[in-house]
Design a protein around this motif. Structure first.
Motif, PDB file in Angstrom:
ATOM      1  N   SER A 167      38.494  45.932  29.018  1.00 41.74           N
ATOM      2  CA  SER A 167      39.557  44.933  28.914  1.00 41.74           C
ATOM      3  C   SER A 167      40.858  45.672  28.650  1.00 41.74           C
ATOM      4  CB  SER A 167      39.255  43.944  27.780  1.00 41.74           C
ATOM      5  OG  SER A 167      38.071  43.223  28.052  1.00 41.74           O
ATOM      6  N   PHE A 168      41.896  45.251  29.327  1.00 37.09           N
ATOM      7  CA  PHE A 168      43.146  46.007  29.291  1.00 37.09           C
ATOM      8  C   PHE A 168      44.341  45.102  29.016  1.00 37.09           C
ATOM      9  CE2 PHE A 168      40.159  48.384  31.770  1.00 37.09           C
ATOM     10  CZ  PHE A 168      40.352  49.696  31.351  1.00 37.09           C
ATOM     11  N   ARG A 169      45.212  45.573  28.169  1.00 41.10           N
ATOM     12  CA  ARG A 169      46.564  45.016  28.064  1.00 41.10           C
ATOM     13  C   ARG A 169      47.455  46.119  28.580  1.00 41.10           C
ATOM     14  NH1 ARG A 169      50.484  44.428  29.066  1.00 41.10           N
ATOM     15  NH2 ARG A 169      51.906  44.928  27.360  1.00 41.10           N
ATOM     16  N   TRP A 170      47.698  46.042  29.841  1.00 41.82           N
ATOM     17  CA  TRP A 170      48.262  47.213  30.529  1.00 41.82           C
ATOM     18  C   TRP A 170      49.128  46.723  31.683  1.00 41.82           C
ATOM     19  CZ3 TRP A 170      46.299  52.080  28.889  1.00 41.82           C
ATOM     20  CH2 TRP A 170      46.798  53.194  29.579  1.00 41.82           C
ATOM     21  N   GLY A 171      50.076  47.498  32.092  1.00 36.65           N
ATOM     22  CA  GLY A 171      50.917  47.097  33.205  1.00 36.65           C
ATOM     23  C   GLY A 171      51.927  46.055  32.789  1.00 36.65           C
ATOM     24  N   THR A 174      39.124  33.085  32.288  1.00 33.99           N
ATOM     25  CA  THR A 174      37.810  32.469  32.210  1.00 33.99           C
ATOM     26  C   THR A 174      37.010  33.143  31.106  1.00 33.99           C
ATOM     27  OG1 THR A 174      36.857  34.002  33.789  1.00 33.99           O
ATOM     28  CG2 THR A 174      37.827  31.997  34.668  1.00 33.99           C
ATOM     29  N   PRO A 175      36.004  32.454  30.563  1.00 33.28           N
ATOM     30  CA  PRO A 175      35.233  33.062  29.469  1.00 33.28           C
ATOM     31  C   PRO A 175      34.639  34.409  29.820  1.00 33.28           C
ATOM     32  CG  PRO A 175      34.751  30.726  29.632  1.00 33.28           C
ATOM     33  CD  PRO A 175      35.600  31.073  30.824  1.00 33.28           C
ATOM     34  N   SER A 176      34.173  34.579  31.038  1.00 33.39           N
ATOM     35  CA  SER A 176      33.557  35.838  31.413  1.00 33.39           C
ATOM     36  C   SER A 176      34.535  36.791  32.082  1.00 33.39           C
ATOM     37  CB  SER A 176      32.398  35.591  32.380  1.00 33.39           C
ATOM     38  OG  SER A 176      32.886  35.059  33.586  1.00 33.39           O
ATOM     39  N   GLY A 177      35.672  36.286  32.481  1.00 33.49           N
ATOM     40  CA  GLY A 177      36.638  37.146  33.138  1.00 33.49           C
ATOM     41  C   GLY A 177      36.207  37.584  34.520  1.00 33.49           C
ATOM     42  N   GLU A 178      35.229  36.920  35.120  1.00 32.61           N
ATOM     43  CA  GLU A 178      34.687  37.382  36.395  1.00 32.61           C
ATOM     44  C   GLU A 178      35.531  36.895  37.561  1.00 32.61           C
ATOM     45  OE1 GLU A 178      30.611  36.321  36.402  1.00 32.61           O
ATOM     46  OE2 GLU A 178      30.071  37.846  34.948  1.00 32.61           O
ATOM     47  N   ARG A 179      36.770  37.361  37.549  1.00 31.24           N
ATOM     48  CA  ARG A 179      37.655  37.044  38.656  1.00 31.24           C
ATOM     49  C   ARG A 179      38.236  38.330  39.215  1.00 31.24           C
ATOM     50  NH1 ARG A 179      42.250  34.081  36.581  1.00 31.24           N
ATOM     51  NH2 ARG A 179      42.725  33.721  38.753  1.00 31.24           N
ATOM     52  N   MET A 180      37.475  39.416  39.049  1.00 29.00           N
ATOM     53  CA  MET A 180      38.047  40.710  39.352  1.00 29.00           C
ATOM     54  C   MET A 180      37.640  41.259  40.716  1.00 29.00           C
ATOM     55  SD  MET A 180      39.598  40.580  36.635  1.00 29.00           S
ATOM     56  CE  MET A 180      40.526  42.072  36.865  1.00 29.00           C
ATOM     57  N   THR A 181      37.160  40.399  41.596  1.00 31.21           N
ATOM     58  CA  THR A 181      36.725  40.864  42.909  1.00 31.21           C
ATOM     59  C   THR A 181      37.824  41.629  43.620  1.00 31.21           C
ATOM     60  OG1 THR A 181      35.309  38.937  43.054  1.00 31.21           O
ATOM     61  CG2 THR A 181      35.707  40.150  45.077  1.00 31.21           C
ATOM     62  N   GLU A 182      39.046  41.154  43.505  1.00 29.19           N
ATOM     63  CA  GLU A 182      40.157  41.817  44.189  1.00 29.19           C
ATOM     64  C   GLU A 182      40.303  43.259  43.722  1.00 29.19           C
ATOM     65  OE1 GLU A 182      41.978  40.875  46.575  1.00 29.19           O
ATOM     66  OE2 GLU A 182      41.656  38.711  46.736  1.00 29.19           O
ATOM     67  N   LEU A 183      40.053  43.477  42.443  1.00 26.27           N
ATOM     68  CA  LEU A 183      40.215  44.820  41.905  1.00 26.27           C
ATOM     69  C   LEU A 183      39.251  45.787  42.577  1.00 26.27           C
ATOM     70  CD1 LEU A 183      41.904  46.258  39.751  1.00 26.27           C
ATOM     71  CD2 LEU A 183      40.050  45.862  38.156  1.00 26.27           C
ATOM     72  N   PHE A 184      38.032  45.350  42.799  1.00 29.48           N
ATOM     73  CA  PHE A 184      37.039  46.234  43.392  1.00 29.48           C
ATOM     74  C   PHE A 184      37.233  46.407  44.890  1.00 29.48           C
ATOM     75  CE2 PHE A 184      35.203  45.353  39.354  1.00 29.48           C
ATOM     76  CZ  PHE A 184      34.526  46.513  39.024  1.00 29.48           C
ATOM     77  N   ARG A 185      38.111  45.611  45.468  1.00 30.80           N
ATOM     78  CA  ARG A 185      38.439  45.806  46.883  1.00 30.80           C
ATOM     79  C   ARG A 185      39.505  46.881  47.062  1.00 30.80           C
ATOM     80  NH1 ARG A 185      38.779  39.400  48.449  1.00 30.80           N
ATOM     81  NH2 ARG A 185      36.528  39.032  48.608  1.00 30.80           N
ATOM     82  N   ALA A 186      40.197  47.226  46.000  1.00 34.55           N
ATOM     83  CA  ALA A 186      41.222  48.252  46.105  1.00 34.55           C
ATOM     84  C   ALA A 186      40.564  49.583  46.460  1.00 34.55           C
ATOM     85  CB  ALA A 186      41.973  48.371  44.781  1.00 34.55           C
ATOM     86  N   GLY A 242      44.780  38.252  38.532  1.00 37.09           N
ATOM     87  CA  GLY A 242      45.333  37.515  37.407  1.00 37.09           C
ATOM     88  C   GLY A 242      44.661  37.875  36.105  1.00 37.09           C
ATOM     89  N   ALA A 243      45.071  37.191  35.062  1.00 37.89           N
ATOM     90  CA  ALA A 243      44.547  37.487  33.729  1.00 37.89           C
ATOM     91  C   ALA A 243      43.123  36.978  33.573  1.00 37.89           C
ATOM     92  CB  ALA A 243      45.439  36.843  32.678  1.00 37.89           C
ATOM     93  N   ALA A 244      42.439  37.489  32.550  1.00 39.79           N
ATOM     94  CA  ALA A 244      41.059  37.097  32.278  1.00 39.79           C
ATOM     95  C   ALA A 244      41.047  35.776  31.522  1.00 39.79           C
ATOM     96  CB  ALA A 244      40.359  38.181  31.480  1.00 39.79           C
ATOM     97  N   GLU A 278      49.315  39.416  29.709  1.00 39.73           N
ATOM     98  CA  GLU A 278      47.965  38.939  29.424  1.00 39.73           C
ATOM     99  C   GLU A 278      46.943  40.063  29.595  1.00 39.73           C
ATOM    100  OE1 GLU A 278      47.150  35.955  28.412  1.00 39.73           O
ATOM    101  OE2 GLU A 278      49.190  35.153  28.496  1.00 39.73           O
ATOM    102  N   PRO A 279      45.930  40.131  28.734  1.00 36.76           N
ATOM    103  CA  PRO A 279      44.848  41.108  28.953  1.00 36.76           C
ATOM    104  C   PRO A 279      44.032  40.732  30.184  1.00 36.76           C
ATOM    105  CG  PRO A 279      44.312  39.651  27.127  1.00 36.76           C
ATOM    106  CD  PRO A 279      45.722  39.321  27.522  1.00 36.76           C
ATOM    107  N   TRP A 280      43.498  41.717  30.841  1.00 38.27           N
ATOM    108  CA  TRP A 280      42.647  41.473  32.007  1.00 38.27           C
ATOM    109  C   TRP A 280      41.414  42.374  31.909  1.00 38.27           C
ATOM    110  CZ3 TRP A 280      42.411  45.910  35.079  1.00 38.27           C
ATOM    111  CH2 TRP A 280      43.477  46.811  34.935  1.00 38.27           C
ATOM    112  N   ASN A 281      40.369  41.966  32.627  1.00 32.04           N
ATOM    113  CA  ASN A 281      39.080  42.640  32.509  1.00 32.04           C
ATOM    114  C   ASN A 281      38.734  43.469  33.738  1.00 32.04           C
ATOM    115  OD1 ASN A 281      38.702  41.451  30.062  1.00 32.04           O
ATOM    116  ND2 ASN A 281      37.176  39.978  30.756  1.00 32.04           N
ATOM    117  N   PHE A 282      37.901  44.451  33.531  1.00 29.22           N
ATOM    118  CA  PHE A 282      37.324  45.279  34.595  1.00 29.22           C
ATOM    119  C   PHE A 282      35.823  45.247  34.359  1.00 29.22           C
ATOM    120  CE2 PHE A 282      38.047  48.918  37.513  1.00 29.22           C
ATOM    121  CZ  PHE A 282      36.780  49.438  37.560  1.00 29.22           C
TER     122      PHE A 282
END
Length: 500
Positions: free
Chosen positions: A76-80, A435-447, A431-433, A84-88
């Protein structure tokens, strides 16, 4: 001095890199370490490739699981630029999804001791409190080491191969004939301590590492248990005098400047006694040796290279280097491959992994666009008249520093800039995490830069989970792992996919 004891392999260092070289191929292996285990070590956040790949190959995965370490689903990152913190999350990588899409936050005293005891169970002659003194050479080949036994007597060991996994403080790596090249950009100092009673991120991500940037650097926040937290501030080398003057004050001031960590530590108490009672400092300068092997010796772990810890790569690179060295040693000792071929594959893969993480981290650091942040003071470091971005890319590309570049500097600079844009764009789209699980990071893994990081880790994890597999060469014209993952073989001798 007595007649040297004879072995097939000498391993110097009982940390994760050295303990990866177990004696399961019938070789006589001896391991010496200057310390007595269990001993303290920093680097507490693991990656899935280590837990489910290397540990499974070593036969210690169940024991690691039973140790009760904190489960880590990602970072979890507060970065950039986002407030808002976001998850990996590891689960969002297609090849990591499933029951093994997690790692652990570990007490390194326990984890490293598990690996070392496992090496002893697999036939390694482990000798603690036995510091290595120097390499012994026979002509142009390293043929052994001199060390001091627990009784203070100087002794000599001889072997066909020495693996230096003695960490960053030893000089044994020089026996490979190279020199340690430091990154001009990633030159940081870490000051860290431990706290009882700190807060946790919302479940199910409560075991995630939290990395939070602030105006002078960034902080890690690692939940080691329900109550114990490892907290460290990573600051640039310009803060060395301040850290030296008062470690505790520097750490506490850093925490106060970072709102998310300050709030999570509200009501927590710093541990002041026992193993975790000390405020420690580590020089986190990224570096790589110019040679990872020479006849008779190979380097693994921090003896070979080290990179900034923001993505918990320390233990991964250590165990990965140990695994590559073990494959090469096994292939050469079995007479299956010339050592130039086997250790050429070792060095090529090891450097590729280091370079990919370097690019990833460069892109990650570049996501912060605030001019006053120390991370992006590349222009100040270089005294260049160009803009911040140009100074940064020139710096990390090796055009300013002596960093070894795998491609032409201008091409590498373009790659870093493109990777930074890809990564920043992926985070923005995700976007930010919220959701409870933060599982919205598909875009990140496409990078692409993230996909490159995941490629080899995924192969290691798949091999651990799925057992014998075949895979294509990672390096053009290179070798492939044997179906059991313990040796190298030529691609044209590998079993067809699905038949192993």
């Amino acid at each position: 001095m007595s007649v040297p004891e004879q072995f097939d392999v000498i391993v110097v260092g009982g940390g994760p890199a050295g303990s990866t070289l177990i004696a399961d191929q019938g070789h006589r292996v001896v391991l010496v370490d200057k310390q007595s285990f269990p001993r303290y070590q920093i680097g507490e956040s693991l990656l899935p490739a280590t837990v489910h790949g290397v540990c499974r190959l070593l036969g210690v995965e169940d024991e690691v699981r039973a140790a009760g370490f904190t489960v880590k689903r990602g970072g979890s990152f507060r970065w950039g630029t986002s407030p808002e913190p976001w998850n990996f999350l590891f689960a969002l990588s297609p090849e990591l999804s499933g029951p093994t899409s997690y790692a652990y936050q570990v007490d390194r005293m326990t984890f490293d001791h598990l690996l070392l005891k496992n090496a002893a169970r697999h036939g390694v002659d482990v000798r603690e409190e036995s510091p290595a003194l120097a390499a012994v050479t026979d002509g142009e080949r390293v043929s052994g080491i001199r060390y001091t036994d627990p009784g203070g007597r100087e002794r000599e060991l001889a072997a066909r191969w020495v693996v230096d996994a003695s960490g960053n403080g030893s000089r044994l790596h020089a026996a490979a004939g190279g020199r340690r090249q430091y990154s001009e950009f990633f030159q940081n100092l870490a000051v860290f301590g431990y706290f009882e009673g700190g807060g946790r991120l919302p479940a199910p991500d409560s075991g995630n590492i939290l990395c939070a940037a602030f105006d002078e650097g960034w902080l890690w926040y690692i939940p080691l248990s329900d109550t114990l937290t490892s907290v460290g501030a990573v600051l640039n080398r310009g803060q060395a005098a301040r850290i030296s003057a008062d470690r505790e004050r520097t750490l506490m001031e850093s925490i106060q400047r970072c709102a998310i960590v300050r709030d999570m530590l509200g009501g927590a108490v710093r541990v002041t006694e026992g193993t975790y009672g000390e405020i420690r400092v580590r020089k986190d300068y990224s570096y790589a040796d110019t040679r990872f092997w020479a006849p008779g010796i190979a380097l693994a772990g921090d003896a070979a290279c080290f990179i900034d810890p923001v993505f918990s790569t320390g233990v991964h690179l250590a165990t990965y280097g140990g695994l590559l060295a073990a494959r090469s040693v096994n292939s050469v000792l079995a007479g299956e491959l010339p050592e130039e071929r086997a250790f050429g594959e070792f060095e090529a893969r090891y450097r590729r992994e280091y370079a990919v993480f370097y690019e990833f981290l460069a892109a990650f650091y570049d996501m912060q666009q605030h001019e006053d942040s120390y991370f992006w003071k590349a222009r100040k470091v270089t005294n260049m008249r160009a803009g911040d971005m140009e100074a940064f890319t020139t710096l990390v590309a090796g055009a300013y520093s002596a960093e070894a570049a795998l491609v032409r500097p201008d091409t590498l600079a373009e790659r870093f800039s493109a990777s930074s844009a890809d990564l920043a764009g992926a985070v923005e789209r995700t976007g930010a995490a919220r959701t409870p699980s933060g599982e919205r990071m598909t875009e990140l893994f496409r990078a692409p830069v993230v996909a490159d990081v995941m490629t080899e880790m995924n192969q290691i994890q798949r091999r651990g989970v799925g057992g014998a597999i075949t895979e294509p060469p990672l390096i053009e014209g290179g070798l492939v792992p044997s179906p059991d993952g313990r040796r190298w073989i030529e691609p044209d001798t590998a079993p067809a996919a699905g038949t192993a």
